[in-house]
Motif scaffolding. Structure first.
Motif, PDB file in Angstrom:
ATOM      1  N   LEU A   1      34.074 -59.638 -45.572  1.00 58.42           N
ATOM      2  CA  LEU A   1      33.322 -58.864 -46.200  1.00 58.42           C
ATOM      3  C   LEU A   1      34.310 -58.309 -47.531  1.00 58.42           C
ATOM      4  O   LEU A   1      33.797 -58.010 -48.604  1.00 58.42           O
ATOM      5  N   SER A   2      35.611 -58.521 -47.513  1.00 57.79           N
ATOM      6  CA  SER A   2      36.341 -57.760 -48.437  1.00 57.79           C
ATOM      7  C   SER A   2      36.491 -59.115 -49.622  1.00 57.79           C
ATOM      8  O   SER A   2      37.041 -58.854 -50.812  1.00 57.79           O
ATOM      9  N   SER A   3      35.938 -60.216 -49.457  1.00 56.18           N
ATOM     10  CA  SER A   3      35.856 -61.284 -50.167  1.00 56.18           C
ATOM     11  C   SER A   3      34.602 -60.975 -51.234  1.00 56.18           C
ATOM     12  O   SER A   3      34.891 -61.862 -52.386  1.00 56.18           O
ATOM     13  N   PHE A   4      33.708 -60.097 -50.957  1.00 61.53           N
ATOM     14  CA  PHE A   4      32.897 -59.966 -52.219  1.00 61.53           C
ATOM     15  C   PHE A   4      33.413 -58.902 -52.963  1.00 61.53           C
ATOM     16  O   PHE A   4      33.924 -57.869 -52.789  1.00 61.53           O
ATOM     17  N   ALA A   5      33.333 -59.128 -54.417  1.00 62.27           N
ATOM     18  CA  ALA A   5      34.086 -58.600 -55.326  1.00 62.27           C
ATOM     19  C   ALA A   5      33.434 -56.990 -55.508  1.00 62.27           C
ATOM     20  O   ALA A   5      34.172 -56.026 -55.804  1.00 62.27           O
ATOM     21  N   ALA A   6      32.286 -57.009 -54.945  1.00 63.25           N
ATOM     22  CA  ALA A   6      31.542 -55.610 -55.357  1.00 63.25           C
ATOM     23  C   ALA A   6      31.993 -54.777 -54.167  1.00 63.25           C
ATOM     24  O   ALA A   6      31.972 -53.463 -54.062  1.00 63.25           O
ATOM     25  N   ILE A   7      32.588 -55.344 -52.881  1.00 66.14           N
ATOM     26  CA  ILE A   7      33.114 -54.439 -51.782  1.00 66.14           C
ATOM     27  C   ILE A   7      34.669 -54.252 -51.916  1.00 66.14           C
ATOM     28  O   ILE A   7      35.161 -52.946 -51.759  1.00 66.14           O
ATOM     29  N   GLY A   8      35.158 -55.381 -52.119  1.00 66.48           N
ATOM     30  CA  GLY A   8      36.719 -55.317 -52.138  1.00 66.48           C
ATOM     31  C   GLY A   8      37.361 -54.896 -50.938  1.00 66.48           C
ATOM     32  O   GLY A   8      36.688 -55.265 -49.887  1.00 66.48           O
ATOM     33  N   ILE A   9      38.547 -53.955 -51.134  1.00 67.03           N
ATOM     34  CA  ILE A   9      39.140 -53.393 -49.933  1.00 67.03           C
ATOM     35  C   ILE A   9      38.204 -52.755 -49.118  1.00 67.03           C
ATOM     36  O   ILE A   9      38.458 -52.491 -47.861  1.00 67.03           O
ATOM     37  N   ASN A  10      37.206 -52.104 -49.681  1.00 67.70           N
ATOM     38  CA  ASN A  10      36.473 -51.607 -48.504  1.00 67.70           C
ATOM     39  C   ASN A  10      35.656 -52.294 -47.552  1.00 67.70           C
ATOM     40  O   ASN A  10      35.140 -51.761 -46.480  1.00 67.70           O
ATOM     41  N   GLY A  11      35.770 -53.721 -47.694  1.00 68.94           N
ATOM     42  CA  GLY A  11      35.360 -54.386 -46.749  1.00 68.94           C
ATOM     43  C   GLY A  11      36.299 -54.548 -45.630  1.00 68.94           C
ATOM     44  O   GLY A  11      35.726 -54.728 -44.449  1.00 68.94           O
ATOM     45  N   VAL A  12      37.520 -54.228 -45.862  1.00 70.47           N
ATOM     46  CA  VAL A  12      38.443 -54.130 -44.745  1.00 70.47           C
ATOM     47  C   VAL A  12      38.136 -52.845 -43.675  1.00 70.47           C
ATOM     48  O   VAL A  12      38.130 -52.909 -42.732  1.00 70.47           O
ATOM     49  N   TRP A  13      37.633 -51.799 -44.550  1.00 69.96           N
ATOM     50  CA  TRP A  13      37.612 -50.321 -43.667  1.00 69.96           C
ATOM     51  C   TRP A  13      36.100 -50.703 -43.093  1.00 69.96           C
ATOM     52  O   TRP A  13      35.964 -50.028 -41.885  1.00 69.96           O
ATOM     53  N   LEU A  14      35.267 -51.359 -43.537  1.00 68.62           N
ATOM     54  CA  LEU A  14      33.750 -51.612 -42.884  1.00 68.62           C
ATOM     55  C   LEU A  14      33.950 -52.469 -41.596  1.00 68.62           C
ATOM     56  O   LEU A  14      33.403 -52.168 -40.929  1.00 68.62           O
ATOM     57  N   ALA A  15      34.964 -53.286 -41.824  1.00 70.54           N
ATOM     58  CA  ALA A  15      35.290 -54.208 -40.437  1.00 70.54           C
ATOM     59  C   ALA A  15      35.749 -53.217 -39.270  1.00 70.54           C
ATOM     60  O   ALA A  15      35.409 -53.699 -38.311  1.00 70.54           O
ATOM     61  N   ILE A  16      36.563 -52.525 -39.808  1.00 72.13           N
ATOM     62  CA  ILE A  16      37.092 -51.486 -38.503  1.00 72.13           C
ATOM     63  C   ILE A  16      36.056 -50.608 -38.287  1.00 72.13           C
ATOM     64  O   ILE A  16      35.759 -50.323 -37.136  1.00 72.13           O
ATOM     65  N   ALA A  17      35.212 -50.120 -38.799  1.00 76.24           N
ATOM     66  CA  ALA A  17      34.199 -49.075 -38.516  1.00 76.24           C
ATOM     67  C   ALA A  17      33.061 -50.066 -37.658  1.00 76.24           C
ATOM     68  O   ALA A  17      32.558 -49.449 -36.556  1.00 76.24           O
ATOM     69  N   ILE A  18      32.697 -51.190 -38.322  1.00 77.99           N
ATOM     70  CA  ILE A  18      31.572 -51.876 -37.319  1.00 77.99           C
ATOM     71  C   ILE A  18      32.271 -52.440 -36.097  1.00 77.99           C
ATOM     72  O   ILE A  18      31.617 -52.320 -35.062  1.00 77.99           O
ATOM     73  N   SER A  19      33.281 -52.650 -36.050  1.00 76.93           N
ATOM     74  CA  SER A  19      34.042 -53.145 -34.767  1.00 76.93           C
ATOM     75  C   SER A  19      33.938 -51.984 -33.716  1.00 76.93           C
ATOM     76  O   SER A  19      33.991 -52.179 -32.418  1.00 76.93           O
ATOM     77  N   THR A  20      34.230 -50.695 -34.256  1.00 73.37           N
ATOM     78  CA  THR A  20      34.479 -49.460 -33.307  1.00 73.37           C
ATOM     79  C   THR A  20      32.805 -49.223 -32.909  1.00 73.37           C
ATOM     80  O   THR A  20      32.637 -49.146 -31.662  1.00 73.37           O
ATOM     81  N   VAL A  21      31.814 -49.349 -33.768  1.00 74.79           N
ATOM     82  CA  VAL A  21      30.631 -49.401 -33.369  1.00 74.79           C
ATOM     83  C   VAL A  21      30.216 -50.374 -32.060  1.00 74.79           C
ATOM     84  O   VAL A  21      29.617 -50.089 -31.193  1.00 74.79           O
ATOM     85  N   LEU A  22      30.640 -51.702 -32.415  1.00 76.83           N
ATOM     86  CA  LEU A  22      30.364 -52.464 -31.389  1.00 76.83           C
ATOM     87  C   LEU A  22      30.932 -52.362 -29.962  1.00 76.83           C
ATOM     88  O   LEU A  22      30.670 -52.780 -28.922  1.00 76.83           O
ATOM     89  N   ARG A  23      32.341 -51.850 -30.197  1.00 78.00           N
ATOM     90  CA  ARG A  23      33.119 -51.498 -28.836  1.00 78.00           C
ATOM     91  C   ARG A  23      32.161 -50.302 -27.938  1.00 78.00           C
ATOM     92  O   ARG A  23      32.048 -50.538 -26.958  1.00 78.00           O
ATOM     93  N   ALA A  24      31.731 -49.222 -28.672  1.00 82.92           N
ATOM     94  CA  ALA A  24      31.069 -48.354 -28.015  1.00 82.92           C
ATOM     95  C   ALA A  24      29.844 -48.808 -27.758  1.00 82.92           C
ATOM     96  O   ALA A  24      29.384 -48.251 -26.280  1.00 82.92           O
ATOM     97  N   THR A  25      29.126 -49.555 -28.292  1.00 81.36           N
ATOM     98  CA  THR A  25      27.678 -50.117 -27.850  1.00 81.36           C
ATOM     99  C   THR A  25      28.013 -51.024 -26.532  1.00 81.36           C
ATOM    100  O   THR A  25      27.454 -50.692 -25.573  1.00 81.36           O
TER     101      THR A  25
END
Length: 443
Positions: A400-424
């Protein structure tokens, strides 16, 4: 001392058990929070230095947790059987091996501190130098900190949660008083923060040792080296310890990914984690209460109370998650500016809180559901799911962070998405376990 959770109002039982756990957790958290508040006044470089160093201190904690967690369980079993001498033997052996593992880790840190910090490839001589100093100094206090943690677990296992709470309060107050003196008056910077914590924890250990050492470990003249109980202690502490180790290693790798964006990004992540810990600590109390509540009622075969307890805890957790999520999403800049003023760090930290804020409800659901599943005795299920969903953060963050438009926010998105997956995943697992254990009333 014990509390019967199989009778009486469910809400009162869960909240009454959760509040002391939350209080103790927040006091422990106050050490790091106080340090970060004062260190933040030194600038983002200092926060980044403390943040990178902290991962290796946490790794030592993760390795030591095999004894910290296993000892509490073993001692509680022995006390329940009225075998006080056995409980003291367990505590002595755990303390002996704890000292060994901490000594080994401190030796490694002192010898390879440059290589450890070098893993992050900070490419900033100022931050690296500060990190070297903080890591080497702070590691010297690990024995005090972890021994206090061991004694806290033993005390709780014996039914005394008040003594650790009182001693923790004293330690926190001392730390709060010493931080500004050491950091600014004596002009020691990040070293001052480390020294303040070491002194506060050493005093806590002295108070604990003076009050409870002979009760926990036996009379000094009776001390002897044995290894008769350590195998059981390790077997009980090993699964959760492995989970902590993996979590910490993943955290180190994620920090290495974040380091590509410089010291401002590292500082922002560290500050974001501190702020997010408010939700984690509060929900952790509910998780601990849910585990004990479920365990007692499962033993009493009161399955309706288990279902009611989960629903009650889930409502509280969801409400908490919604409130914290709204706060993080709506006022991220305010929270970050409590620690630092540099605009670059504030901007990155605010993005972190906005994105993580969206997953706060899911984190609460995840932790409470883990509590009930553990209380039902299925401890491998949460461990397996949590480890798996945490490991996927690494490739997801890189992608996710490899996309220039996302950048470091891709790291934060990965953390948030994994939390959603754990809860589910945990919620689905609970439904299967509920059908097998609770609805059918069979193991």
């Amino acid at each position: 001392m014990k509390k019967d959770l199989t009778n009486g109002p469910v809400l009162q039982g869960i909240v009454g058990l959760a509040l002391p756990i939350i209080a103790s957790s927040f006091l422990q958290f106050a050490y790091n929070f106080t340090d970060m508040l004062w260190v933040g006044q030194l600038g983002s470089n200092s926060v980044a230095a403390v943040g990178t160093s902290a991962f290796f201190l946490q790794l030592t904690w993760a390795f030591a947790s095999v004894f910290l967690l296993g000892t509490g369980i073993s001692v509680s079993h022995a006390i329940g059987k009225k075998e006080n001498t056995t409980a003291q033997n367990i505590a002595r052996e755990a303390l002996f091996f704890l000292v060994i593992i901490v000594a080994v880790m401190v030796f490694i840190i002192q010898l390879f501190y440059r290589d450890l910090i070098g893993f992050f490839m900070l490419n900033d001589l100022v931050v690296e130098s500060l990190a070297y100093d903080y890591l080497r100094c702070a590691s010297l206090g690990l024995l005090f900190i972890l021994t206090v943690n061991l004694f806290t677990g033993i005390s709780n296992a014996r039914g005394d949660a008040k003594t650790p709470l009182k001693i923790t309060i004293i330690g926190v107050v001392i730390n709060i008083l010493l931080d500004p003196i050491f950091i600014f008056v004596l002009d020691l910077g990040v070293l001052g923060a480390a020294l303040a914590t070491i002194i506060a924890q050493s005093i806590s250990l002295f108070l604990f040792w003076n009050k409870a050492a002979q009760d926990f470990l036996g009379k000094y003249k009776e001390w002897e080296f044995t290894t008769g109980t350590i195998k059981k202690t390790i077997s009980l502490g090993f699964p959760p310890s492995i989970q902590r180790i993996i979590f910490t290693v993943v955290g180190i790798i994620m920090a290495r990914i974040v380091a590509q964006w410089g010291s401002d990004a590292i500082a922002a992540q560290k500050i974001g984690l501190q702020i997010e810990s408010m939700t984690f600590m509060a929900t952790g109390g509910l998780m601990g209460a849910m585990m004990s509540f479920t365990g007692q009622n499962f033993g009493a075969q009161k399955f309706n109370r288990i279902r009611e307890g989960y629903t009650t805890a889930l409502k509280i957790g969801v409400a908490l998650g919604v409130v914290m999520g709204i706060l993080f999403y709506s006022f991220p800049t305010f929270f970050v500016r409590l620690f630092v003023q540099e605009e670059a760090t504030v901007t990155i930290g605010a993005d972190y809180l906005r994105i993580i804020g969206l997953s706060q409800v899911f984190m609460c659901v995840e932790m409470i559901t883990s509590g009930i599943i553990n209380g039902l005795g299925k401890t491998k299920v949460p461990a397996t799911i949590n480890i798996t969903m945490t490991l996927i953060r690494i490739p997801m963050a890189i992608y996710l962070s490899s996309f220039a438009a996302i950048g470091i926010n891709g790291v934060w998105l990965a953390i948030a998405i994994s939390t959603v997956l754990r809860a589910t995943s945990l919620s689905i697992a609970y439904q299967f376990i509920k059908r097998k254990i609770i609805l059918n009333s069979t193991i």
